[in-house]
Write a protein that holds these residues in place. Sequence first.
Motif, PDB file in Angstrom:
ATOM      1  N   UNK A 117      76.843  59.415  54.985  1.00  0.00           N
ATOM      2  CA  UNK A 117      77.397  59.086  53.666  1.00  0.00           C
ATOM      3  C   UNK A 117      76.349  58.410  52.779  1.00  0.00           C
ATOM      4  N   UNK A 118      75.492  57.607  53.388  1.00  0.00           N
ATOM      5  CA  UNK A 118      74.414  56.951  52.651  1.00  0.00           C
ATOM      6  C   UNK A 118      73.430  57.996  52.121  1.00  0.00           C
ATOM      7  N   UNK A 119      73.077  58.959  52.950  1.00  0.00           N
ATOM      8  CA  UNK A 119      72.179  60.033  52.531  1.00  0.00           C
ATOM      9  C   UNK A 119      72.814  60.867  51.425  1.00  0.00           C
ATOM     10  N   UNK A 120      74.093  61.181  51.560  1.00  0.00           N
ATOM     11  CA  UNK A 120      74.788  61.944  50.520  1.00  0.00           C
ATOM     12  C   UNK A 120      74.767  61.185  49.192  1.00  0.00           C
ATOM     13  N   UNK A 142      69.023  46.057  61.025  1.00  0.00           N
ATOM     14  CA  UNK A 142      69.166  47.215  60.141  1.00  0.00           C
ATOM     15  C   UNK A 142      68.769  46.852  58.714  1.00  0.00           C
ATOM     16  N   UNK A 143      69.244  45.712  58.234  1.00  0.00           N
ATOM     17  CA  UNK A 143      68.908  45.251  56.882  1.00  0.00           C
ATOM     18  C   UNK A 143      67.400  45.023  56.770  1.00  0.00           C
ATOM     19  N   UNK A 148      61.809  47.078  55.132  1.00  0.00           N
ATOM     20  CA  UNK A 148      60.524  47.651  55.534  1.00  0.00           C
ATOM     21  C   UNK A 148      60.343  49.020  54.868  1.00  0.00           C
ATOM     22  N   UNK A 149      61.393  49.817  54.827  1.00  0.00           N
ATOM     23  CA  UNK A 149      61.323  51.135  54.190  1.00  0.00           C
ATOM     24  C   UNK A 149      60.934  51.012  52.713  1.00  0.00           C
ATOM     25  N   UNK A 150      61.477  49.997  52.043  1.00  0.00           N
ATOM     26  CA  UNK A 150      61.118  49.760  50.636  1.00  0.00           C
ATOM     27  C   UNK A 150      59.662  49.324  50.542  1.00  0.00           C
ATOM     28  N   UNK A 151      59.283  48.364  51.356  1.00  0.00           N
ATOM     29  CA  UNK A 151      57.914  47.836  51.333  1.00  0.00           C
ATOM     30  C   UNK A 151      56.880  48.933  51.572  1.00  0.00           C
ATOM     31  N   UNK A 152      57.192  49.844  52.488  1.00  0.00           N
ATOM     32  CA  UNK A 152      56.256  50.913  52.841  1.00  0.00           C
ATOM     33  C   UNK A 152      56.428  52.157  51.968  1.00  0.00           C
ATOM     34  N   UNK A 153      57.272  52.053  50.926  1.00  0.00           N
ATOM     35  CA  UNK A 153      57.454  53.114  49.923  1.00  0.00           C
ATOM     36  C   UNK A 153      58.087  54.400  50.468  1.00  0.00           C
ATOM     37  N   UNK A 154      58.965  54.252  51.449  1.00  0.00           N
ATOM     38  CA  UNK A 154      59.768  55.383  51.892  1.00  0.00           C
ATOM     39  C   UNK A 154      61.165  55.348  51.284  1.00  0.00           C
ATOM     40  N   UNK A 155      61.495  54.247  50.620  1.00  0.00           N
ATOM     41  CA  UNK A 155      62.813  54.044  50.030  1.00  0.00           C
ATOM     42  C   UNK A 155      62.633  53.261  48.743  1.00  0.00           C
ATOM     43  N   UNK A 156      63.278  53.713  47.671  1.00  0.00           N
ATOM     44  CA  UNK A 156      63.185  52.988  46.402  1.00  0.00           C
ATOM     45  C   UNK A 156      64.106  51.778  46.412  1.00  0.00           C
ATOM     46  N   UNK A 157      63.821  50.833  45.548  1.00  0.00           N
ATOM     47  CA  UNK A 157      64.684  49.647  45.406  1.00  0.00           C
ATOM     48  C   UNK A 157      66.103  50.060  45.005  1.00  0.00           C
ATOM     49  N   UNK A 158      66.202  51.050  44.104  1.00  0.00           N
ATOM     50  CA  UNK A 158      67.534  51.491  43.651  1.00  0.00           C
ATOM     51  C   UNK A 158      68.323  52.098  44.805  1.00  0.00           C
ATOM     52  N   UNK A 159      67.657  52.904  45.634  1.00  0.00           N
ATOM     53  CA  UNK A 159      68.375  53.488  46.765  1.00  0.00           C
ATOM     54  C   UNK A 159      68.647  52.451  47.848  1.00  0.00           C
ATOM     55  N   UNK A 160      67.807  51.443  47.969  1.00  0.00           N
ATOM     56  CA  UNK A 160      68.083  50.323  48.884  1.00  0.00           C
ATOM     57  C   UNK A 160      69.368  49.626  48.464  1.00  0.00           C
ATOM     58  N   UNK A 161      69.588  49.550  47.137  1.00  0.00           N
ATOM     59  CA  UNK A 161      70.775  48.872  46.596  1.00  0.00           C
ATOM     60  C   UNK A 161      72.073  49.629  46.876  1.00  0.00           C
ATOM     61  N   UNK A 162      71.972  50.849  47.414  1.00  0.00           N
ATOM     62  CA  UNK A 162      73.182  51.580  47.789  1.00  0.00           C
ATOM     63  C   UNK A 162      73.954  50.871  48.896  1.00  0.00           C
ATOM     64  N   UNK A 163      73.259  50.087  49.714  1.00  0.00           N
ATOM     65  CA  UNK A 163      73.905  49.401  50.838  1.00  0.00           C
ATOM     66  C   UNK A 163      74.315  47.998  50.396  1.00  0.00           C
ATOM     67  N   UNK A 186      66.146  61.349  43.887  1.00  0.00           N
ATOM     68  CA  UNK A 186      65.611  61.049  45.208  1.00  0.00           C
ATOM     69  C   UNK A 186      64.135  61.384  45.293  1.00  0.00           C
ATOM     70  N   UNK A 187      63.756  62.500  44.723  1.00  0.00           N
ATOM     71  CA  UNK A 187      62.396  63.002  44.897  1.00  0.00           C
ATOM     72  C   UNK A 187      61.483  62.496  43.800  1.00  0.00           C
TER      73      UNK A 187
END
Length: 193
Positions: A117-120, A142-143, A148-163, A186-187
């Motif tokens: 659901x998070x990916x969707x 998990x949090x 770490x995903x944000x820091x390493x640029x695999x996840x944007x701050x906006x998408x991090x905020x989904x959780x 996303x891309x």
Amino acid sequence: MKSVAVYCGSSTGNNPVYKSAAHHLGKILVEKNIRLIYGGGSIGLMGVVADSVLQRGGEVIGVIPDFLHVKEVRHENLTQMHVVNSMHERKSLMEKLADAFIALPGGYGTMDEFFEMLTWAQLGLHNKPLGILNVNGFYDPFIAQLDVMVKEKFLSEKNRALVIEDGEPEILLKKILEAKPVSEKKWMERGQE
């Protein structure tokens, strides 16, 4: 918000605080007149949250794959039960029935359903809020991994905020009810870093 899908363990874990949180979440859902959508099981935290809602006169809709239905782990006293052919059908139907999603402590199944659901949401297939009930610090690692995903640029701050996260059912549900849809492409564009 009329319904919330809850993903949680088919075990109650080894600390009574998990069972208590599931029971309390069920109580809060009924107080807010929110229908529970869940995996249809009678065991573990799944059974606890469903029973908590039912004991208070709330509505509970289960979605269970046929292979689990046959193993008789299904809850027999729900408002409504959908028996589907696969886990994929279960996820799809639960997404259609729910206005938001909450993950309680659980194992692989809980993580699988929540992550899908998070990916969707990240892909823009829905814009429904997603929360984790971080009982007893269960989701702290998990949090930290999300950060770490944000820091390493695999996840944007906006998408991090989904959780959305909190350790208290009332506060988590309040945050979910107040959540604004987050949408971001996303891309990355070519040439962007």
